[in-house]
Design an enzyme around this catalytic site. Structure first.
Site, PDB file in Angstrom:
ATOM      1  N   HIS A 154       0.755  -0.978  -0.056  1.00 23.41           N
ATOM      2  CA  HIS A 154       0.060  -0.070   0.103  1.00 23.41           C
ATOM      3  C   HIS A 154       0.950   1.129  -0.032  1.00 23.41           C
ATOM      4  CE1 HIS A 154      -3.361   2.920   1.041  1.00 23.41           C
ATOM      5  NE2 HIS A 154      -2.632   3.288   2.054  1.00 23.41           N
TER       6      HIS A 154
ATOM      7  N   GLY B 271       2.632   5.039   4.304  1.00 26.42           N
ATOM      8  CA  GLY B 271       1.842   5.972   5.695  1.00 26.42           C
ATOM      9  C   GLY B 271       0.573   5.499   5.733  1.00 26.42           C
TER      10      GLY B 271
ATOM     11  N   SER C 180      -3.767   5.331   5.750  1.00 26.89           N
ATOM     12  CA  SER C 180      -4.660   5.925   4.947  1.00 26.89           C
ATOM     13  C   SER C 180      -5.224   7.365   5.397  1.00 26.89           C
ATOM     14  CB  SER C 180      -5.886   5.067   4.772  1.00 26.89           C
ATOM     15  OG  SER C 180      -5.516   3.987   4.284  1.00 26.89           O
TER      16      SER C 180
ATOM     17  N   GLY D 103      -2.176  11.667   3.448  1.00 23.54           N
ATOM     18  CA  GLY D 103      -1.928  12.829   2.308  1.00 23.54           C
ATOM     19  C   GLY D 103      -0.922  12.150   1.408  1.00 23.54           C
ATOM     20  N   LYS D 104      -0.698  11.052   1.224  1.00 18.96           N
ATOM     21  CA  LYS D 104       0.346  10.250   0.003  1.00 18.96           C
ATOM     22  C   LYS D 104      -0.310  10.953  -1.298  1.00 18.96           C
ATOM     23  CE  LYS D 104      -0.457   6.113   1.440  1.00 18.96           C
ATOM     24  NZ  LYS D 104      -1.350   6.434   2.582  1.00 18.96           N
TER      25      LYS D 104
ATOM     26  N   ASP E 243      -2.070   4.112  -4.489  1.00 25.23           N
ATOM     27  CA  ASP E 243      -2.709   3.189  -3.640  1.00 25.23           C
ATOM     28  C   ASP E 243      -2.121   1.755  -3.484  1.00 25.23           C
ATOM     29  OD1 ASP E 243      -4.965   2.895  -1.516  1.00 25.23           O
ATOM     30  OD2 ASP E 243      -5.795   1.411  -3.193  1.00 25.23           O
TER      31      ASP E 243
ATOM     32  N   ARG F  10      17.526  14.940  12.333  1.00 22.97           N
ATOM     33  CA  ARG F  10      17.846  16.348  11.916  1.00 22.97           C
ATOM     34  C   ARG F  10      19.119  16.341  11.176  1.00 22.97           C
ATOM     35  NH1 ARG F  10      16.319  20.264  16.664  1.00 22.97           N
ATOM     36  NH2 ARG F  10      16.658  21.770  15.211  1.00 22.97           N
TER      37      ARG F  10
END
Length: 304
Positions: free
Chosen positions: A136, A151, A153, A156-157, A175, A240
């Protein structure tokens, strides 16, 4: 994975001389030229491979005495052979036709030169029989780098992929990502029914090809980098400096993984663009930005 003989016939435009067992499947991506077997040597013989008879094997049989040839062909075709292909458009010997019919073995003919035929079939089978899985996510081509976005569902992919497409990058699949392993690389592609489609919550399914042109979609792409989206957590110690080397295993191959915390106000598309360019830079450069900073700090310390 397996390939049916009928599919091989259609894909290579092979002429059927003898129809064999329709249930036979090709499950290995190697081929065999049966010169040794026709000479009577069967140690390490692999009948599950596609058998290809070229000019050399054909001439060898042609020079045999008829009775010897009958015995050799009879024994050879007594094995559970997947299929037999005769190259260069050569006419098969009668013994082959007779024994193949008796043993329900496919006999096919190609007009191609033997070496070219073997090369094409080997590459074809390597592709069709490659290990596969489905994940997915969204697969995009950003600055020539295949990036798999993962990530949960609704994080925001697809919206990020849409923004990347608007910025000139390309979509491979949304998807569901079909992934196959080929010679140590991972190739991602789209299921046939969703090629060129992108689902955006609030809008629905959009046809990327129609809206943004043919150049906005690719059929497949090698996966080089994974960008995993997760909701921002204040108590998480996110990388970072770019020194956390995370990898995700897909079909036994480790792929570099970056975790991207998502929250309102972050331009994720720009971050992915930077990640793609930085990945390319890391392949070309022998020194990382962290090393550069450390060198500068050392230089400042020396001056002091």
């Amino acid at each position: 994975m397996a390939v049916s003989v009928k599919r091989l016939i259609n894909d290579f435009d092979l002429e059927v001389l003898v129809e064999g067992n329709e249930d036979v499947k090709i499950e290995v991506n190697d081929v065999n030229r049966p010169g040794l077997q026709l000479a009577g040597f069967y140690n390490y013989f692999a009948p599950e491979r596609i058998q290809i008879i070229g000019k050399a094997e054909w001439s060898f049989l042609q020079d045999m005495q008829i009775e010897v040839r009958k015995k050799r062909v009879k024994k050879y075709l007594s094995f559970n052979i997947t299929c037999l292909i005769i190259s260069r458009g050569l006419d098969p010997h009668e013994e082959f036709i007779k024994e193949a019919r008796k043993n329900n073995i496919w006999v096919l003919r190609s007009k191609s030169v033997t070496t070219k035929l073997i090369s094409k079939i080997t590459l074809y089978l390597a592709d069709k029989l490659a290990p596969e899985t489905r994940l997915h996510g969204v697969l995009v081509d950003v600055s020539g780098i295949g990036i798999l976005i993962t990530g949960e569902s609704g994080i925001g992919k697809s919206e990020t992929a849409l923004e990347l497409i608007k910025r000139g990058h390309r979509l491979i699949t949304d998807d569901a990502v079909d992934i196959r392993e080929s010679d140590g690389t991972l190739i991602g592609s789209s299921p046939k029914i969703t090629i060129g489609m992108l689902e955006v919550r609030g809008i629905g399914i959009i046809d990327v090809t129609q809206l943004y042109g043919l150049s906005s979609v690719l059929e497949e792409k090698e996966i080089k980098l994974i960008m995993h989206f997760e909701h921002w957590k204040d108590d998480n110690d996110y990388d970072r400096l770019g020194i956390d080397n995370q990898y995700m295993d897909i079909l036994g191959i480790p792929v570099k993984k970056l975790t991207v915390p998502v929250r309102p106000g972050r331009n994720i598309a720009v971050i992915i663009e930077a990640a793609a360019v930085n990945y390319r830079y890391s392949l070309m450069s022998k020194i990382s930005p962290v090393d550069i900073i450390e060198n500068r700090m050392s230089a400042v310390s020396d001056e002091a």
